[in-house]
Design a protein around this motif. Structure first.
Motif, short mmCIF file in Angstrom:
data_model
loop_
_atom_site.label_atom_id
_atom_site.label_comp_id
_atom_site.label_asym_id
_atom_site.label_seq_id
_atom_site.Cartn_x
_atom_site.Cartn_y
_atom_site.Cartn_z
N UNK A 1 0.83 -1.21 0.00
CA UNK A 1 0.00 0.00 0.00
C UNK A 1 0.86 1.26 0.00
N UNK A 2 1.98 1.18 -0.71
CA UNK A 2 2.86 2.34 -0.85
C UNK A 2 3.79 2.59 0.33
N UNK A 3 3.74 1.71 1.36
CA UNK A 3 4.57 1.91 2.54
C UNK A 3 5.58 0.78 2.66
N UNK A 4 6.84 1.07 3.02
CA UNK A 4 7.85 0.02 3.16
C UNK A 4 7.55 -0.87 4.37
N UNK A 5 7.94 -2.12 4.26
CA UNK A 5 7.83 -3.03 5.40
C UNK A 5 9.04 -3.95 5.40
N UNK A 6 9.40 -4.45 6.58
CA UNK A 6 10.62 -5.22 6.71
C UNK A 6 10.44 -6.69 6.35
N UNK A 7 9.22 -7.20 6.43
CA UNK A 7 8.98 -8.59 6.06
C UNK A 7 7.54 -8.76 5.63
N UNK A 8 7.31 -9.79 4.86
CA UNK A 8 5.94 -10.16 4.51
C UNK A 8 5.27 -10.81 5.72
N UNK A 9 3.95 -10.86 5.75
CA UNK A 9 3.28 -11.54 6.86
C UNK A 9 3.67 -13.02 6.93
N UNK A 10 3.80 -13.53 8.14
CA UNK A 10 4.00 -14.96 8.34
C UNK A 10 2.67 -15.70 8.44
N UNK A 11 1.60 -14.97 8.72
CA UNK A 11 0.27 -15.57 8.88
C UNK A 11 -0.78 -14.55 8.43
#
Length: 374
Positions: free
Chosen positions: A131-141
């Motif tokens: 959604x246009x925002x950086x994140x450090x990892x994908x969801x695990x669940x």
């Protein structure tokens, strides 16, 4: 004992593990994996003579750039365009899962030689966005399930199991002490492939008096930077071929299980119990364990569930990921390289058993029982 058509790990190599952002920070995943692949294949040819053509290269990887690192590494190692490659993502169990998958394929294609292992560059892992925002990892669940990051999950596990700060400090200190002793004695030398001028695992250190002075990560918590592994860059490669006169490790049983995503750190315990039952053996029958140490609390929780003592010399006898580092997708394969060194390179007799295992983000565990063949 395995039948003659069963695949056997006949060679095993790894790079040193670099701390994220340091000695190996400029290397892409294929630049880490290719030297390990070439070295393992060279060892295999020394042991057996000329090898048949490699049928496939299967690598674990979980945070890399995409584009199928297994295929890219196969090309980068000089195997030729006709050799395919694939990539497995089971997070911290990826490298071990890739080898298990390769063993299953080799049991069908009985004349093939296969390369399997894992690679991770924490330093070059891309920044992703949602959604246009950086994140450090994908969801695990998915939504509706607990999805803690692994640090929070380890702290929660320590609290639930009442694993004290002092016990965690002792465990991490022991891992570092064993790794320092192994490095000084040269026990890593035959498995290591120097890259980019690095010829040792960069994270080994962590004397226990230093660990005692580190602050807790969470207010009122027990985890510290010293009782958590260092994320790193590294690769491991293993060569699988049909059983013959060459010493090696045969996979006797394997298991992949699921567990509560809120407490993913215990996945290895469930997987080890399952794989021991499938192999028809007990923990007392196993001569060497390599269980990926992501956090001291997580490692201790696994040992408690398996009824193993904290200082059992069979477990990560030369130090584990707490000391040498944790290149996510490679760590499960590094556990197998370590078993190869501890059991095959040291001349353990045929029939000696080892276990490799990893807990996995999202609530899973991967494990294998391996048997020395000669």
């Amino acid at each position: 004992m395995p039948f003659d058509h069963d695949p056997v790990i006949i060679a095993a190599r790894r790079t040193p593990i670099g701390i994220r952002g340091r000695a190996l920070a400029r290397l892409r995943v294929e630049e880490l994996a290719a030297p390990a692949i070439r070295a393992a294949l060279a060892d295999a040819e020394i042991a057996t003579g000329p090898l048949p053509a490699v049928a496939d290269v299967q690598l674990g990887n979980c945070m890399g750039p995409g584009g199928n690192p297994g295929r890219i590494a196969a090309l980068a190692s000089g195997l030729g365009a006709e050799v395919p490659g694939g990539t497995v993502d089971r997070q911290c169990g990826s490298g071990l899962a890739a080898v298990i998958d390769a063993v299953a394929a080799a049991r069908i294609d009985t004349d093939s030689v296969r390369v399997a292992g894992g690679v991770e560059s924490a330093s070059t892992a891309p920044v992703r966005s949602m959604n246009g925002l950086p994140y450090s990892r994908a969801p695990f669940a998915p939504d509706g399930f607990a999805d803690p990051d692994m640090v929070r999950a380890a702290e929660d596990l320590a609290g639930r199991d009442r694993i004290s700060r002092s016990r965690q400090d002792r465990h991490a200190g022991r891992s570092h002490a064993r790794a320092r002793a192994a490095a000084e004695a040269g026990r890593f030398n035959d498995e290591l492939v120097p890259v980019a001028g690095l010829d040792r695992d960069e994270a080994i250190g962590g004397a226990e008096p230093l660990l005692l002075r580190l602050p807790a990560i969470f207010p009122g918590g027990t985890l510290t930077a010293g009782t958590a592994t260092r994320f790193g860059d590294g690769a491991a490669a293993l060569v699988l071929a049909r059983a013959g006169s060459t010493p090696g490790l045969a996979v006797r049983a394997c298991a992949t299980i699921g567990c509560d995503p809120a407490f993913p750190g215990i996945g290895a315990a469930h997987a080890v119990r399952t794989v021991l039952r499938r192999a028809g053996v007990e923990t007392a029958d196993v001569s060497a364990f390599e269980i990926v140490e992501a956090f001291a609390a997580q490692s201790l929780a696994v040992l408690d569930r398996l009824g193993l003592a904290d200082d059992d010399r069979r477990i990560c006898a030369d130090g584990g990921a707490l000391a040498i580092g944790h290149p996510w997708g490679a760590s499960g394969a590094i556990a197998l390289v370590r078993l190869f060194s501890r059991l095959v390179r040291t001349g353990s007799p045929a029939g000696t058993l080892g276990v490799a295992a990893a807990s996995v983000g999202g609530g899973m565990g991967v494990a294998a029982v391996l048997e020395v063949v000669r």
